[in-house]
Write an enzyme that holds these catalytic residues in place. Sequence first.
Site, short mmCIF file in Angstrom:
data_model
loop_
_atom_site.label_atom_id
_atom_site.label_comp_id
_atom_site.label_asym_id
_atom_site.label_seq_id
_atom_site.Cartn_x
_atom_site.Cartn_y
_atom_site.Cartn_z
N LYS A 11 0.86 -1.20 0.00
CA LYS A 11 0.00 0.00 0.00
C LYS A 11 0.90 1.25 0.00
CE LYS A 11 -3.53 -2.79 2.17
NZ LYS A 11 -4.71 -2.89 3.03
N GLU A 99 -9.69 -0.39 -1.32
CA GLU A 99 -9.33 0.99 -0.96
C GLU A 99 -9.47 1.91 -2.17
OE1 GLU A 99 -5.60 -0.15 0.75
OE2 GLU A 99 -6.69 -1.10 2.40
N SER A 215 -6.16 -9.42 6.92
CA SER A 215 -5.55 -9.82 8.19
C SER A 215 -4.91 -11.22 8.13
CB SER A 215 -6.57 -9.73 9.33
OG SER A 215 -6.99 -8.38 9.50
P1 13P Z 1 -4.15 -6.48 5.83
O1 13P Z 1 -3.37 -7.75 5.59
O2 13P Z 1 -3.36 -5.40 6.45
O3 13P Z 1 -5.47 -6.76 6.49
O4 13P Z 1 -4.50 -5.92 4.35
C1 13P Z 1 -5.09 -6.77 3.44
C2 13P Z 1 -5.10 -6.12 2.11
O5 13P Z 1 -5.82 -5.18 1.88
C3 13P Z 1 -4.17 -6.62 1.10
O6 13P Z 1 -4.43 -6.09 -0.15
#
Ligand code: 13P
Length: 254
Positions: A11, A99, A215
């Site tokens: 991200k 997102e 997660s």
């Molecule tokens: P997390 O593993 O931080 O929950 O994020 C998942 C995600 O959005 C991967 O693209």
Amino acid sequence: MRQQIAAANWKMNLTLSEGEQLVKALVHAGIVLKKHQRVLMGVPFPYLVPLQAAVQRVEGFDLMAQNCAATNNGAYTGEVSATMLKSLGIQWTIIGHSERREYQLEGNAVLAQKADRLLENGLKPVFCCGEPLQIREANTHNGYVETQIRESLFHLDEKAMSHVVIAYEPIWAIGTGKTASTEQAQEMHRYIRSVLEKQYGTTLADTIPVLYGGSVKANNASELFGQPDVDGGLVGGASLVADDFTAIIRSLKA
Ligand code: 13P
């Protein structure tokens, strides 16, 4: 066996030097992948080139972009196209992350265009889908995810579809520490595969990797990835910690 994939999604995290340190630690972890296993590092656009040589030092490791434009070129300030990514030697790109659907208002139709741009440039889309909490609570999640897949991918012919990876990421599990149970993950992945079977037949549906995201941690990856229709994961937070992501990679089906 279907391809099993541990995909990192950084991200908008890490400076370049922090990213270099992380890649260095992963490269030196002594990971030896089987032929059917793959590791994808989804890094911010500006890091794709500086990290390329280091990532590709390990057999089966590759870089991945986190998005691409819906058009190949033109007056779209701030956008990065599939053609540009191809010119860097990038072969994989996430599209449709929740997102981006939420903050950039990307819908199923524009994601269909992004899938087309990637595939016509020879890149492989990692197409994200997944329902928000209220849809899960209303028990309409199967239909919701099916519509996302149908509207963004089902215009593709079989050859194009054979290059697609699907990532199921229930929004309520992303960054919350509240992972889907193994039963919930397997049930949805099985459903996604049944939808692919109806459209493309069993043979092709059997070859398309369906990753779980939300997660995924070092301590739950083995159980999740052990499910018959879970072919690895798309990992956010835990992919930023070398030891954790190494353990997640080692949890892929052998
Ligand atoms: P997390 O593993 O931080 O929950 O994020 C998942 C995600 O959005 C991967 O693209």
